[in-house]
Scaffold this active site. Structure first.
Site, PDB file in Angstrom:
ATOM      1  N   ASP A  47      45.193 -31.697   2.873  1.00  0.00           N
ATOM      2  CA  ASP A  47      46.483 -32.371   2.732  1.00  0.00           C
ATOM      3  C   ASP A  47      46.281 -33.847   2.393  1.00  0.00           C
ATOM      4  O   ASP A  47      45.279 -34.440   2.797  1.00  0.00           O
ATOM      5  CB  ASP A  47      47.267 -32.208   4.045  1.00  0.00           C
ATOM      6  CG  ASP A  47      48.736 -32.550   3.884  1.00  0.00           C
ATOM      7  OD1 ASP A  47      49.234 -32.605   2.734  1.00  0.00           O
ATOM      8  OD2 ASP A  47      49.395 -32.774   4.915  1.00  0.00           O
TER       9      ASP A  47
ATOM     10  N   ASN B 219      54.544 -23.777  -1.693  1.00  0.00           N
ATOM     11  CA  ASN B 219      54.254 -24.700  -2.799  1.00  0.00           C
ATOM     12  C   ASN B 219      54.944 -24.283  -4.105  1.00  0.00           C
ATOM     13  O   ASN B 219      55.087 -25.097  -5.022  1.00  0.00           O
ATOM     14  CB  ASN B 219      52.750 -24.849  -3.045  1.00  0.00           C
ATOM     15  CG  ASN B 219      52.027 -25.637  -1.976  1.00  0.00           C
ATOM     16  OD1 ASN B 219      50.835 -25.463  -1.752  1.00  0.00           O
ATOM     17  ND2 ASN B 219      52.746 -26.525  -1.288  1.00  0.00           N
TER      18      ASN B 219
HETATM   19  C1  FPP Z   1      48.291 -30.995  -0.358  1.00  0.00           C
HETATM   20  O1  FPP Z   1      48.509 -32.322  -0.744  1.00  0.00           O
HETATM   21  C2  FPP Z   1      47.482 -30.297  -1.333  1.00  0.00           C
HETATM   22  C3  FPP Z   1      47.909 -29.249  -2.091  1.00  0.00           C
HETATM   23  C4  FPP Z   1      49.278 -28.726  -2.015  1.00  0.00           C
HETATM   24  C5  FPP Z   1      47.055 -28.592  -3.063  1.00  0.00           C
HETATM   25  C6  FPP Z   1      45.584 -28.637  -2.812  1.00  0.00           C
HETATM   26  C7  FPP Z   1      44.917 -28.688  -4.116  1.00  0.00           C
HETATM   27  C8  FPP Z   1      43.741 -29.317  -4.393  1.00  0.00           C
HETATM   28  C9  FPP Z   1      42.934 -29.939  -3.346  1.00  0.00           C
HETATM   29  C10 FPP Z   1      43.215 -29.434  -5.781  1.00  0.00           C
HETATM   30  C11 FPP Z   1      43.024 -28.197  -6.560  1.00  0.00           C
HETATM   31  C12 FPP Z   1      42.353 -27.095  -5.833  1.00  0.00           C
HETATM   32  C13 FPP Z   1      41.261 -26.434  -6.259  1.00  0.00           C
HETATM   33  C14 FPP Z   1      40.749 -25.270  -5.489  1.00  0.00           C
HETATM   34  C15 FPP Z   1      40.523 -26.816  -7.459  1.00  0.00           C
HETATM   35  P1  FPP Z   1      49.991 -32.826  -0.878  1.00  0.00           P
HETATM   36  O2  FPP Z   1      50.356 -32.796  -2.314  1.00  0.00           O
HETATM   37  O3  FPP Z   1      50.909 -32.036   0.008  1.00  0.00           O
HETATM   38  O4  FPP Z   1      49.869 -34.284  -0.360  1.00  0.00           O
HETATM   39  P2  FPP Z   1      50.999 -35.154   0.363  1.00  0.00           P
HETATM   40  O5  FPP Z   1      51.324 -34.455   1.668  1.00  0.00           O
HETATM   41  O6  FPP Z   1      50.337 -36.478   0.573  1.00  0.00           O
HETATM   42  O7  FPP Z   1      52.169 -35.221  -0.568  1.00  0.00           O
END
Ligand code: FPP
Length: 245
Positions: free
Chosen positions: A24, A72
């Site tokens: 996250d 998501n």
């Molecule tokens: C949460 O951060 C992360 C995600 C919803 C997606 C995770 C994806 C990756 C780490 C990159 C791609 C994955 C692979 C396997 C190549 P957020 O967007 O919720 O962050 P925030 O809470 O700060 O808004």
């Protein structure tokens, strides 16, 4: 002991066999730098590479990463497209490294909801790495813990209906056998980045006795050193499983 592990100061016999990670903070990492959220996901994908490599080197058997939840799908279309593009790129780029390092790729979740292109890339890398047995990289994609349990209950219900089993034979082990993670041990350690104390519908059944580590570090800022530190902290913990010592 493998030399990569020896250099970390970790105790080999106390390593978790399965680590699960809620990655996250990509969005906040980008916002702090006045960048588009997508830049945060790109940097987050680099962290994924580092974490996979580190876990493989030290001898972790299963690494489950929460890459995309059922919730998501509610994000803006452009962000979903960017995440799927990153995933495709990751699958294509890392295939060779997975083959060289004996890593098997697996996916859990409602993967039939992914685009045909992503399913193709996923299937391709999963097939190519199917006989590897060094570490299983388990990507949770379009994954939701409640949906997983609902699917398991439906499968068990169908088996009861056709007379294969009766309701009395429902046990925790039977439910475990009908989850996406049937072949894996439960994660001994669950890591969540970015300081939020939430489970977010991740591995609800499997984390019953997991040790939880929440770090304020945003996912793109996670380093190898911090990961080793989290594992050292885990090795100090006393796991009692509801019993007394
Ligand atoms: C949460 O951060 C992360 C995600 C919803 C997606 C995770 C994806 C990756 C780490 C990159 C791609 C994955 C692979 C396997 C190549 P957020 O967007 O919720 O962050 P925030 O809470 O700060 O808004």
């Amino acid at each position: 002991m493998n030399s990569n592990l020896a250099n970390t100061g970790l105790e080999p016999e106390k390593l978790p066999s399965h680590i699960a990670v809620i990655m996250d903070g990509n969005g906040r990492w980008a916002q702090k730098r006045f960048l588009n959220r997508i830049k945060g996901h790109e940097k987050g994908a680099d962290t994924v590479r580092m974490v996979v490599r580190t876990c493989r080197e030290i001898g972790i058997q299963f690494l489950t990463l929460y890459a995309f939840s059922t919730e998501n799908w509610e994000r803006p279309k452009a962000e979903i497209t960017a995440l799927m593009t990153l995933l495709k790129r990751f699958l294509a780029d890392e295939k060779q490294e997975m083959l060289e390092n004996n890593i098997r790729l697996n996916a859990i979740g409602q993967t039939d909801r992914l685009s045909a292109e992503v399913q193709q890339a996923l299937g391709d890398t999963m097939n190519a790495t199917a006989s590897n047995n060094g570490m299983c990289l388990n990507l949770a994609l379009s994954y939701g813990g409640r949906a997983e349990i609902v699917e398991a209950v439906k499968k068990i219900g169908a088996r009861i209906k056709n007379g294969e089993i009766d309701a009395e034979s429902i046990t925790p082990e039977l439910i475990t056998q009908h989850l996406y993670t049937a072949e894996m041990p439960d994660p001994e350690l669950l890591i969540r980045t970015s300081g939020e104390f939430r489970i977010s519908n991740f591995l609800l059944w499997q984390i019953a006795y997991s040790e939880i580590h929440v770090t304020p570090t945003l996912w793109p800022d996670m380093t190898r050193e911090e990961l080793i530190g989290i594992l050292k902290d885990y090795q100090q913990r006393e796991r009692r499983f509801g019993r007394v010592t």
